[in-house]
Design an enzyme around this catalytic site. Structure first.
Site, PDB file in Angstrom:
ATOM      1  N   VAL A  65      -0.321   0.603   2.162  1.00 25.82           N
ATOM      2  CA  VAL A  65      -0.184   1.718   1.227  1.00 25.82           C
ATOM      3  C   VAL A  65      -1.069   1.418   0.027  1.00 25.82           C
ATOM      4  CG1 VAL A  65       2.139   2.404   1.935  1.00 25.82           C
ATOM      5  CG2 VAL A  65       1.849   0.697   0.121  1.00 25.82           C
ATOM      6  N   SER A  66      -1.336   2.447  -0.777  1.00 23.57           N
ATOM      7  CA  SER A  66      -2.293   2.290  -1.864  1.00 23.57           C
ATOM      8  C   SER A  66      -1.697   1.756  -3.157  1.00 23.57           C
ATOM      9  CB  SER A  66      -2.979   3.637  -2.156  1.00 23.57           C
ATOM     10  OG  SER A  66      -3.793   4.013  -1.066  1.00 23.57           O
ATOM     11  N   SER A  67      -0.415   2.075  -3.435  1.00 25.89           N
ATOM     12  CA  SER A  67       0.135   1.734  -4.741  1.00 25.89           C
ATOM     13  C   SER A  67       1.569   1.210  -4.632  1.00 25.89           C
ATOM     14  CB  SER A  67       0.114   2.956  -5.661  1.00 25.89           C
ATOM     15  OG  SER A  67       1.004   3.950  -5.181  1.00 25.89           O
TER      16      SER A  67
ATOM     17  N   GLN B 246       4.485   3.345  -3.537  1.00 25.22           N
ATOM     18  CA  GLN B 246       4.636   3.674  -2.120  1.00 25.22           C
ATOM     19  C   GLN B 246       5.251   2.530  -1.312  1.00 25.22           C
ATOM     20  OE1 GLN B 246       0.343   4.615  -1.861  1.00 25.22           O
ATOM     21  NE2 GLN B 246       0.960   6.599  -1.052  1.00 25.22           N
TER      22      GLN B 246
END
Length: 208
Positions: A67-69, A72
């Site tokens: 996931v990016s961040s 998340q």
């Protein structure tokens, strides 16, 4: 007389790569002799097909989640659960590697670990939930490496990822941040102001 052959000839006879033979040497699985010029030489009597069968047992399925961040993290756990359930259902011996970082970042720890396993011949299969979980751009290159290394690629969902828009917004922010730093460094106030406006729009989209 027991003929000596080169690493390339030995790899061809066994149906493996030169990299695999070097790895077997490090693990003492198949240790070659050395010439006066420090070149590897293998005796034909060492070239046993059973080595390849044993090596196949050592290879395993690798599942990758990303996931990016930090926001998340729950989605990351869901990805890992989906991958674990799928691999277990298939009866595969597997491990899960995960990353928390942008799909534009090629230096993530988990991604490097994944590539090392593929290149070292330690992976027989790569499983991901969506194509863009691997990389935003460049996934095809990783798939090409997998094909060259005879690593099967399994993508559970061929459609668009549920978090696609949010991830894309995060990736756009990363690009803007990089360009902003360069523009501020060049003291281009007009361009920097423009990028700041774009950044605010993207951030507002993420909040919505």
């Amino acid at each position: 007389m027991d003929k000596l052959i080169s690493i390339g000839e030995a790899a061809e006879l066994l149906g493996v790569s030169n990299t695999t033979l070097r790895r077997w040497e490090r693990s003492k699985k198949l240790v070659p002799e050395r010439t006066a010029g420090n070149q590897r030489r293998y005796r034909l009597s060492q070239i046993n097909p059973a080595l390849v069968r044993d090596a196949e047992v050592d290879r395993r399925t690798v599942a990758y989640a990303r996931v990016s961040s930090h926001d998340q993290k729950d989605d990351l756990e869901r990805q890992k659960q989906v991958l674990e359930m799928y691999c277990a259902t298939q009866g595969w011996t597997f491990e899960i590697i995960s990353d928390l970082g942008s799909g534009m970042n090629y230096h993530k720890k988990g991604l490097k670990q994944l590539l090392e396993k593929i290149l070292d011949g330690k992976a027989s299969r790569l499983v991901i939930t969506h194509k863009d979980r691997l990389l935003r751009f460049g996934a095809e290159l990783v798939f090409a490496i997998c094909e060259a290394k005879q690593v099967e690629v399994v993508i559970l969902n061929r459609g668009e990822d549920a978090t696609f828009e949010e991830d894309l917004a995060q990736d756009v922010l990363e690009i803007i941040t990089v360009f902003s730093a360069r523009l501020y460094g060049s003291r281009s106030h007009k361009n920097a102001k423009l990028l700041q406006g774009i950044k605010e729009v993207v951030e507002a989209q993420i909040i919505e």
